[in-house]
Design a protein around this motif. Structure first.
Motif, PDB file in Angstrom:
ATOM      1  N   ILE A  78      27.067  33.183  67.005  1.00 16.86           N
ATOM      2  CA  ILE A  78      26.582  32.579  65.760  1.00 16.86           C
ATOM      3  C   ILE A  78      27.538  32.893  64.620  1.00 16.86           C
ATOM      4  CG2 ILE A  78      24.709  32.547  64.062  1.00 16.86           C
ATOM      5  CD1 ILE A  78      22.844  33.408  66.386  1.00 16.86           C
ATOM      6  N   GLY A  79      28.020  31.866  63.962  1.00 21.70           N
ATOM      7  CA  GLY A  79      28.915  32.059  62.829  1.00 21.70           C
ATOM      8  C   GLY A  79      28.135  32.399  61.569  1.00 21.70           C
ATOM      9  N   SER A  80      28.754  33.190  60.708  1.00 25.31           N
ATOM     10  CA  SER A  80      28.187  33.504  59.393  1.00 25.31           C
ATOM     11  C   SER A  80      29.341  33.856  58.468  1.00 25.31           C
ATOM     12  CB  SER A  80      27.183  34.657  59.464  1.00 25.31           C
ATOM     13  OG  SER A  80      27.811  35.853  59.902  1.00 25.31           O
ATOM     14  N   MET A  81      29.088  33.805  57.165  1.00 23.79           N
ATOM     15  CA  MET A  81      30.138  34.092  56.192  1.00 23.79           C
ATOM     16  C   MET A  81      29.562  34.885  55.029  1.00 23.79           C
ATOM     17  SD  MET A  81      33.162  32.906  57.083  1.00 23.79           S
ATOM     18  CE  MET A  81      34.069  32.658  55.559  1.00 23.79           C
ATOM     19  N   ILE A  82      30.441  35.642  54.374  1.00 22.94           N
ATOM     20  CA  ILE A  82      30.052  36.383  53.176  1.00 22.94           C
ATOM     21  C   ILE A  82      30.657  35.691  51.972  1.00 22.94           C
ATOM     22  CG2 ILE A  82      30.180  38.586  51.950  1.00 22.94           C
ATOM     23  CD1 ILE A  82      30.495  39.908  54.749  1.00 22.94           C
ATOM     24  N   TYR A  83      29.815  35.043  51.194  1.00 22.77           N
ATOM     25  CA  TYR A  83      30.214  34.384  49.944  1.00 22.77           C
ATOM     26  C   TYR A  83      29.439  35.043  48.788  1.00 22.77           C
ATOM     27  CZ  TYR A  83      31.525  30.525  53.112  1.00 22.77           C
ATOM     28  OH  TYR A  83      32.057  29.745  54.110  1.00 22.77           O
ATOM     29  N   TYR A  84      30.013  36.099  48.130  1.00 16.63           N
ATOM     30  CA  TYR A  84      31.408  36.507  48.096  1.00 16.63           C
ATOM     31  C   TYR A  84      31.457  38.026  48.196  1.00 16.63           C
ATOM     32  CZ  TYR A  84      31.994  31.707  46.834  1.00 16.63           C
ATOM     33  OH  TYR A  84      31.950  30.344  46.863  1.00 16.63           O
ATOM     34  N   PRO A  85      32.405  38.574  48.977  1.00 16.14           N
ATOM     35  CA  PRO A  85      32.440  40.025  49.186  1.00 16.14           C
ATOM     36  C   PRO A  85      32.917  40.817  47.982  1.00 16.14           C
ATOM     37  CG  PRO A  85      34.307  38.987  50.256  1.00 16.14           C
ATOM     38  CD  PRO A  85      33.439  37.874  49.759  1.00 16.14           C
ATOM     39  N   ILE A  86      33.674  40.155  47.085  1.00 18.88           N
ATOM     40  CA  ILE A  86      34.174  40.822  45.878  1.00 18.88           C
ATOM     41  C   ILE A  86      33.904  39.913  44.688  1.00 18.88           C
ATOM     42  CG2 ILE A  86      36.164  41.856  44.722  1.00 18.88           C
ATOM     43  CD1 ILE A  86      37.525  42.069  47.446  1.00 18.88           C
ATOM     44  N   PRO A  87      33.170  40.380  43.685  1.00 16.31           N
ATOM     45  CA  PRO A  87      32.980  39.562  42.484  1.00 16.31           C
ATOM     46  C   PRO A  87      34.326  39.214  41.843  1.00 16.31           C
ATOM     47  CG  PRO A  87      31.425  41.380  42.507  1.00 16.31           C
ATOM     48  CD  PRO A  87      32.399  41.637  43.629  1.00 16.31           C
ATOM     49  N   GLN A  88      34.364  38.074  41.160  1.00 16.64           N
ATOM     50  CA  GLN A  88      35.623  37.602  40.573  1.00 16.64           C
ATOM     51  C   GLN A  88      36.292  38.647  39.678  1.00 16.64           C
ATOM     52  OE1 GLN A  88      35.903  33.123  39.564  1.00 16.64           O
ATOM     53  NE2 GLN A  88      33.908  33.766  38.789  1.00 16.64           N
ATOM     54  N   ASP A  89      35.482  39.321  38.870  1.00 16.64           N
ATOM     55  CA  ASP A  89      36.058  40.254  37.893  1.00 16.64           C
ATOM     56  C   ASP A  89      36.614  41.521  38.525  1.00 16.64           C
ATOM     57  OD1 ASP A  89      33.497  40.979  38.609  1.00 16.64           O
ATOM     58  OD2 ASP A  89      32.892  41.638  36.617  1.00 16.64           O
ATOM     59  N   GLN A  90      36.353  41.721  39.818  1.00 14.98           N
ATOM     60  CA  GLN A  90      36.855  42.908  40.516  1.00 14.98           C
ATOM     61  C   GLN A  90      37.963  42.576  41.510  1.00 14.98           C
ATOM     62  OE1 GLN A  90      35.723  46.008  39.439  1.00 14.98           O
ATOM     63  NE2 GLN A  90      34.830  44.581  37.941  1.00 14.98           N
ATOM     64  N   LEU A  91      38.428  41.338  41.502  1.00 17.80           N
ATOM     65  CA  LEU A  91      39.537  40.935  42.364  1.00 17.80           C
ATOM     66  C   LEU A  91      40.835  41.606  41.904  1.00 17.80           C
ATOM     67  CD1 LEU A  91      38.691  37.148  42.698  1.00 17.80           C
ATOM     68  CD2 LEU A  91      38.646  38.831  44.555  1.00 17.80           C
ATOM     69  N   PRO A  92      41.794  41.767  42.806  1.00 21.12           N
ATOM     70  CA  PRO A  92      43.051  42.429  42.429  1.00 21.12           C
ATOM     71  C   PRO A  92      43.746  41.818  41.218  1.00 21.12           C
ATOM     72  CG  PRO A  92      42.922  42.217  44.808  1.00 21.12           C
ATOM     73  CD  PRO A  92      41.736  41.485  44.257  1.00 21.12           C
ATOM     74  N   VAL A  93      43.629  40.510  41.035  1.00 23.48           N
ATOM     75  CA  VAL A  93      44.304  39.845  39.920  1.00 23.48           C
ATOM     76  C   VAL A  93      43.798  40.350  38.571  1.00 23.48           C
ATOM     77  CG1 VAL A  93      42.689  37.893  39.845  1.00 23.48           C
ATOM     78  CG2 VAL A  93      45.049  37.582  39.052  1.00 23.48           C
ATOM     79  N   TYR A  94      42.552  40.834  38.529  1.00 27.91           N
ATOM     80  CA  TYR A  94      41.973  41.352  37.286  1.00 27.91           C
ATOM     81  C   TYR A  94      41.734  42.865  37.355  1.00 27.91           C
ATOM     82  CZ  TYR A  94      40.936  36.401  36.338  1.00 27.91           C
ATOM     83  OH  TYR A  94      41.032  35.048  36.116  1.00 27.91           O
ATOM     84  N   LYS A  95      42.501  43.541  38.185  1.00 30.44           N
ATOM     85  CA  LYS A  95      42.274  44.968  38.438  1.00 30.44           C
ATOM     86  C   LYS A  95      42.205  45.777  37.143  1.00 30.44           C
ATOM     87  CE  LYS A  95      44.179  48.945  40.974  1.00 30.44           C
ATOM     88  NZ  LYS A  95      42.862  49.327  41.508  1.00 30.44           N
ATOM     89  N   ASP A  96      41.112  46.527  36.994  1.00 30.38           N
ATOM     90  CA  ASP A  96      40.889  47.462  35.882  1.00 30.38           C
ATOM     91  C   ASP A  96      40.727  46.773  34.523  1.00 30.38           C
ATOM     92  OD1 ASP A  96      41.062  49.612  37.657  1.00 30.38           O
ATOM     93  OD2 ASP A  96      43.224  49.758  37.412  1.00 30.38           O
ATOM     94  N   LYS A  97      40.545  45.471  34.511  1.00 30.47           N
ATOM     95  CA  LYS A  97      40.387  44.763  33.234  1.00 30.47           C
ATOM     96  C   LYS A  97      38.922  44.609  32.822  1.00 30.47           C
ATOM     97  CE  LYS A  97      44.688  42.085  33.443  1.00 30.47           C
ATOM     98  NZ  LYS A  97      45.289  40.717  33.452  1.00 30.47           N
ATOM     99  N   TYR A  98      38.003  44.746  33.798  1.00 29.00           N
ATOM    100  CA  TYR A  98      36.598  44.499  33.501  1.00 29.00           C
ATOM    101  C   TYR A  98      35.720  45.583  34.123  1.00 29.00           C
ATOM    102  CZ  TYR A  98      38.224  39.752  32.436  1.00 29.00           C
ATOM    103  OH  TYR A  98      38.888  38.664  31.916  1.00 29.00           O
ATOM    104  N   PHE A  99      34.667  45.961  33.392  1.00 32.30           N
ATOM    105  CA  PHE A  99      33.649  46.812  33.980  1.00 32.30           C
ATOM    106  C   PHE A  99      32.833  45.966  34.955  1.00 32.30           C
ATOM    107  CE2 PHE A  99      34.289  49.101  29.905  1.00 32.30           C
ATOM    108  CZ  PHE A  99      34.607  50.355  30.438  1.00 32.30           C
ATOM    109  N   PRO A 100      32.462  46.520  36.093  1.00 35.72           N
ATOM    110  CA  PRO A 100      31.682  45.742  37.065  1.00 35.72           C
ATOM    111  C   PRO A 100      30.319  45.352  36.507  1.00 35.72           C
ATOM    112  CG  PRO A 100      32.570  47.746  38.059  1.00 35.72           C
ATOM    113  CD  PRO A 100      32.777  47.875  36.578  1.00 35.72           C
ATOM    114  N   ASN A 101      29.861  44.174  36.907  1.00 32.52           N
ATOM    115  CA  ASN A 101      28.486  43.762  36.627  1.00 32.52           C
ATOM    116  C   ASN A 101      27.603  44.277  37.762  1.00 32.52           C
ATOM    117  OD1 ASN A 101      28.342  42.137  34.139  1.00 32.52           O
ATOM    118  ND2 ASN A 101      29.831  40.831  35.182  1.00 32.52           N
TER     119      ASN A 101
END
Length: 385
Positions: free
Chosen positions: A325-348
């Motif tokens: 059975i297939g399944s997916m995780i949408y989304y494992p990392i919130p946008q603000d915690q992605l590497p591109v925004y590393k350390d720029k935002y406090f997590p929600n």
């Protein structure tokens, strides 16, 4: 039994004659970019959604970028959006030079929390981008109320929600939560027709999917539509008279002709998706280890996403895979915690919590009762063993 997270082959087989004929017609015409097929699709989508303008572009991401540009949002501006979405939402804001500001989400709908929006507004805020995540309309009456109060523009990210209808029955809304006349003016409208601009993706996996990248901008604003049309073709109204720095974002005729065939069936497919979701909910109702999604009237279930609340989400995903059975995780990392925004935002906090709990199960119109029962039984067996 093998049950993928999504199987596009049955849909193609059911429409093979129509789609093959449409493609052959485009090939014979040798008109491959924009042209009559794109114009016809734009007219049909506008009529379907009840909007004045629909502008075909080459992706949902470009639809967001061009919408932001058409609204003159850029450097020095802030745009509030959800932390829980695919990166294209935030990326589009950053691409135009603005700063994404991330609001938290509702545990019930996975959509942007309007109280969190209010907490994030500053003098630099110019717009809100709500995402109708998984096909569930966001709390648009309250969002529009906030937008009017603070003179903000609203760009709807409808990438996962073609055909979703806002009925004002957001489960997070309490009595008098939003202004009744404003709410009533929006009820019954398709998403994309609730803000200043709507942005759609027709990526192949979407409820209305092309056979490649494709997107659409919709609006009732004549000026915004004119700007969007210019921006998609290098900032020009006519060839070799470029007036703006634009993009090469033209929708091609092959994708348009495929989408025109599929558009006729979207209501039927969306109703079937909701039925699949209802069956899942019935079969999983007694499982205390998961929370099933809210089923509101206008939800079109691009994804059927459960919450696994006992810390065993990843083990369940692995177990399902072992059973085919297939399944997916949408989304494992919130946008603000992605590497591109590393350390720029406090997590929600809620976004972080749900990122560890969400799991999307197979859902598509051709999924059989036997398939659904097997998936649900496998989940229940995992927790009873």
């Amino acid at each position: 039994m093998k049950i993928p997270i999504l199987d596009l082959k049955p849909q193609y087989q059911s429409l093979k004659g129509e789609i093959d004929s449409a493609i052959a017609s485009v090939l014979e015409s040798t008109q491959f970019v924009l042209g009559s097929e794109v114009t016809a699709l734009e007219t049909e989508v506008a009529d379907y959604l009840g909007v004045k303008h629909a502008i075909g572009v080459n992706s949902g991401t470009d639809a967001l970028v061009i919408a932001l540009r058409a609204l003159n949002i850029g450097a020095g501006d802030e745009v509030i959006t959800t932390s829980f979405s695919f990166y294209a939402t935030a990326e589009s804001i950053s691409i135009v030079g603005a700063t994404p500001i991330f609001a938290d989400i509702s545990t019930t709908t996975f959509n942007i929390d309007t109280n969190s929006i209010l907490e994030k507004i500053t003098p630099k805020t110019k717009a809100i981008i709500p995402v109708h995540l998984y096909g569930q309309p966001a709390a648009m009456a309250k969002i529009q109320e906030i937008a009017k109060q603070y003179n903000l523009r609203v760009i709807e990210d409808c990438a996962q929600a073609f055909g979703a209808i806002y009925y004002g029955d957001c489960p997070d809304c309490q009595e008098n939560y939003c202004q009744q006349p404003l709410r009533d003016s929006l009820v019954g409208k398709y998403v994309g027709n609730l803000g200043d601009v709507g942005a759609y993706s027709f990526y192949p996996t979407k409820n209305l999917g092309a056979y490649g990248d494709a997107g659409m901008i919709v609006t009732n604003n004549d000026e915004l539509a004119e700007l969007a049309k210019m921006l998609r073709v290098h900032g020009s109204k006519k060839n070799y008279h470029n007036e703006l720095l634009g993009y090469n974002s033209r929708l091609d005729s092959l994708q348009a002709c495929i989408l025109r065939v599929k558009l006729k069936y979207i209501n039927q497919w969306n109703k079937t998706r909701q039925k699949v979701a209802e069956i899942y909910n019935q079969l999983l109702v007694n499982n205390e280890n998961i929370i099933t999604p809210n089923i509101s009237k206008g939800h079109v279930f691009h994804q059927y996403t459960i919450r696994v609340i006992n810390g065993k989400r990843d083990q369940l995903k692995e177990y399902l895979a072992q059973q085919g059975i297939g399944s997916m995780i949408y989304y494992p990392i919130p946008q603000d915690q992605l590497p591109v925004y590393k350390d720029k935002y406090f997590p929600n906090p809620i976004s972080m919590k749900l990122a560890e709990e969400v799991l999307s199960l197979p859902i598509y119109p051709e999924l059989t009762q036997e398939n659904i029962e097997f998936v649900a039984q496998t989940i229940n067996d995992f927790f009873s063993s």
